[in-house]
Design a protein around this motif. Structure first.
Motif, PDB file in Angstrom:
ATOM      1  N   GLY A  51      35.574 -15.741  -1.997  1.00 55.74           N
ATOM      2  CA  GLY A  51      36.151 -17.131  -2.219  1.00 55.74           C
ATOM      3  C   GLY A  51      37.447 -17.151  -1.393  1.00 55.74           C
ATOM      4  N   PRO A  52      37.559 -18.186  -0.633  1.00 58.90           N
ATOM      5  CA  PRO A  52      38.675 -18.133   0.598  1.00 58.90           C
ATOM      6  C   PRO A  52      40.067 -18.314  -0.166  1.00 58.90           C
ATOM      7  N   LYS A  53      40.198 -18.468  -1.427  1.00 57.02           N
ATOM      8  CA  LYS A  53      41.516 -18.410  -1.746  1.00 57.02           C
ATOM      9  C   LYS A  53      41.926 -17.128  -2.580  1.00 57.02           C
ATOM     10  N   LYS A  54      41.015 -16.115  -2.505  1.00 59.12           N
ATOM     11  CA  LYS A  54      41.347 -14.901  -3.028  1.00 59.12           C
ATOM     12  C   LYS A  54      42.242 -14.032  -2.197  1.00 59.12           C
ATOM     13  N   HIS A  55      42.926 -13.318  -2.882  1.00 63.23           N
ATOM     14  CA  HIS A  55      43.850 -12.286  -2.068  1.00 63.23           C
ATOM     15  C   HIS A  55      42.873 -11.342  -1.287  1.00 63.23           C
ATOM     16  N   SER A  56      41.799 -10.903  -1.964  1.00 62.59           N
ATOM     17  CA  SER A  56      41.201 -10.116  -1.255  1.00 62.59           C
ATOM     18  C   SER A  56      40.547 -10.517   0.084  1.00 62.59           C
ATOM     19  N   TYR A  57      40.216 -11.783   0.042  1.00 61.04           N
ATOM     20  CA  TYR A  57      39.728 -12.455   1.427  1.00 61.04           C
ATOM     21  C   TYR A  57      40.637 -12.460   2.298  1.00 61.04           C
ATOM     22  N   TRP A  58      41.910 -12.607   2.304  1.00 62.17           N
ATOM     23  CA  TRP A  58      43.052 -12.373   3.259  1.00 62.17           C
ATOM     24  C   TRP A  58      43.059 -10.874   3.786  1.00 62.17           C
ATOM     25  N   SER A  59      43.180  -9.997   2.753  1.00 60.26           N
ATOM     26  CA  SER A  59      43.141  -8.489   3.098  1.00 60.26           C
ATOM     27  C   SER A  59      41.965  -8.163   3.831  1.00 60.26           C
ATOM     28  N   ILE A  60      40.729  -8.657   3.508  1.00 61.27           N
ATOM     29  CA  ILE A  60      39.551  -8.238   4.109  1.00 61.27           C
ATOM     30  C   ILE A  60      39.508  -8.945   5.457  1.00 61.27           C
ATOM     31  N   THR A  61      39.755 -10.021   5.664  1.00 58.95           N
ATOM     32  CA  THR A  61      39.810 -10.813   7.107  1.00 58.95           C
ATOM     33  C   THR A  61      40.781 -10.105   7.999  1.00 58.95           C
ATOM     34  N   ARG A  62      42.001  -9.849   7.715  1.00 55.79           N
ATOM     35  CA  ARG A  62      42.915  -9.363   8.379  1.00 55.79           C
ATOM     36  C   ARG A  62      43.248  -7.841   8.491  1.00 55.79           C
ATOM     37  N   VAL A  63      42.954  -6.943   7.572  1.00 55.99           N
ATOM     38  CA  VAL A  63      43.342  -5.620   7.748  1.00 55.99           C
ATOM     39  C   VAL A  63      42.003  -5.066   8.304  1.00 55.99           C
TER      40      VAL A  63
END
Ligand code: FMN
Length: 179
Positions: A51-63
């Motif tokens: 889901g695009p609001k998940k913290h893991s989404y931000w980490s997965i797509t940035r790191v």
């Protein structure tokens, strides 16, 4: 009659994994996922839908690195806890009581109590409805020897990974048969 919106309840039970990530500030996180599948042997690719609001989404797509950890029945309560929301003031890994070890090739750690851990680099991420389909390239794998058979399969009847049915319901239907 079953509702179209409930189709995912008919594709059950599903293997449920713990995905470890690290954000740009170096904070590690763990999240529970059941939208997960291998999608290619060569190259070895895994798909996760996040889901695009998940913290893991931000980490997965940035790191652009993550680890897929396959849990066992013994840590079912931790699998449930890791499905809770991210809190910037505490560690979900610590809150769930999960032990970590450094991974070989990626920055997010692997989870010591899991039957297996699969380290991935992000190869692609694209919107797919209300989730983002993330494709990870497998760069290292680890299996706890007690759960590995001679062919390299997981001994599912020993590890008994939780299979998600819906909400807080999990199945453990482990009788193996060869055909
Ligand atoms: C059994 C189970 C399966 C889940 N599967 C997914 C999934 O496949 N994709 C997803 O985005 N969230 C899934 N969730 C919800 C996330 O684990 C949950 O939203 C979590 O709070 C996300 O944490 P994060 O914001 O730290 O990434 C699942 C939760 C549970 C309990």
């Amino acid at each position: 009659m079953a509702r179209v919106a409930d189709f995912h309840r008919l594709l059950a039970p599903r293997l449920t994994v713990l995905v470890t990530t690290m954000d740009e500030r170096g904070k590690t996180d763990v999240s529970t996922f059941d939208f997960v599948s291998p999608v290619s042997f060569d190259p070895p690719l895994i798909m996760l839908a996040v889901g695009p609001k998940k913290h893991s989404y931000w980490s997965i797509t940035r790191v652009k690195e993550f680890v897929v950890n396959v849990p066992t029945e013994k840590i079912l309560d931790k699998v449930w806890s890791a499905g809770g929301p991210f809190d910037p003031n505490e560690s979900k890994i610590q809150k769930a009581g999960l032990k970590t070890e450094p991974s070989d090739k990626v920055r997010p750690p692997k989870l010591s109590e899991c039957a297996a851990s699969i380290e991935c680099f992000v190869e692609d991420a694209r919107k797919s409805g209300d989730h983002i389909m993330v494709i990870g390239r497998v760069v290292a794998t680890h299996v706890n020897e007690e759960y590995l058979d001679a062919k390299g399969n997981l001994k599912v009847d020993v590890a008994r990974p939780p299979l998600h049915v819906s909400e807080n319901l999990f199945a453990f239907p482990y009788v193996t048969k060869s055909v």
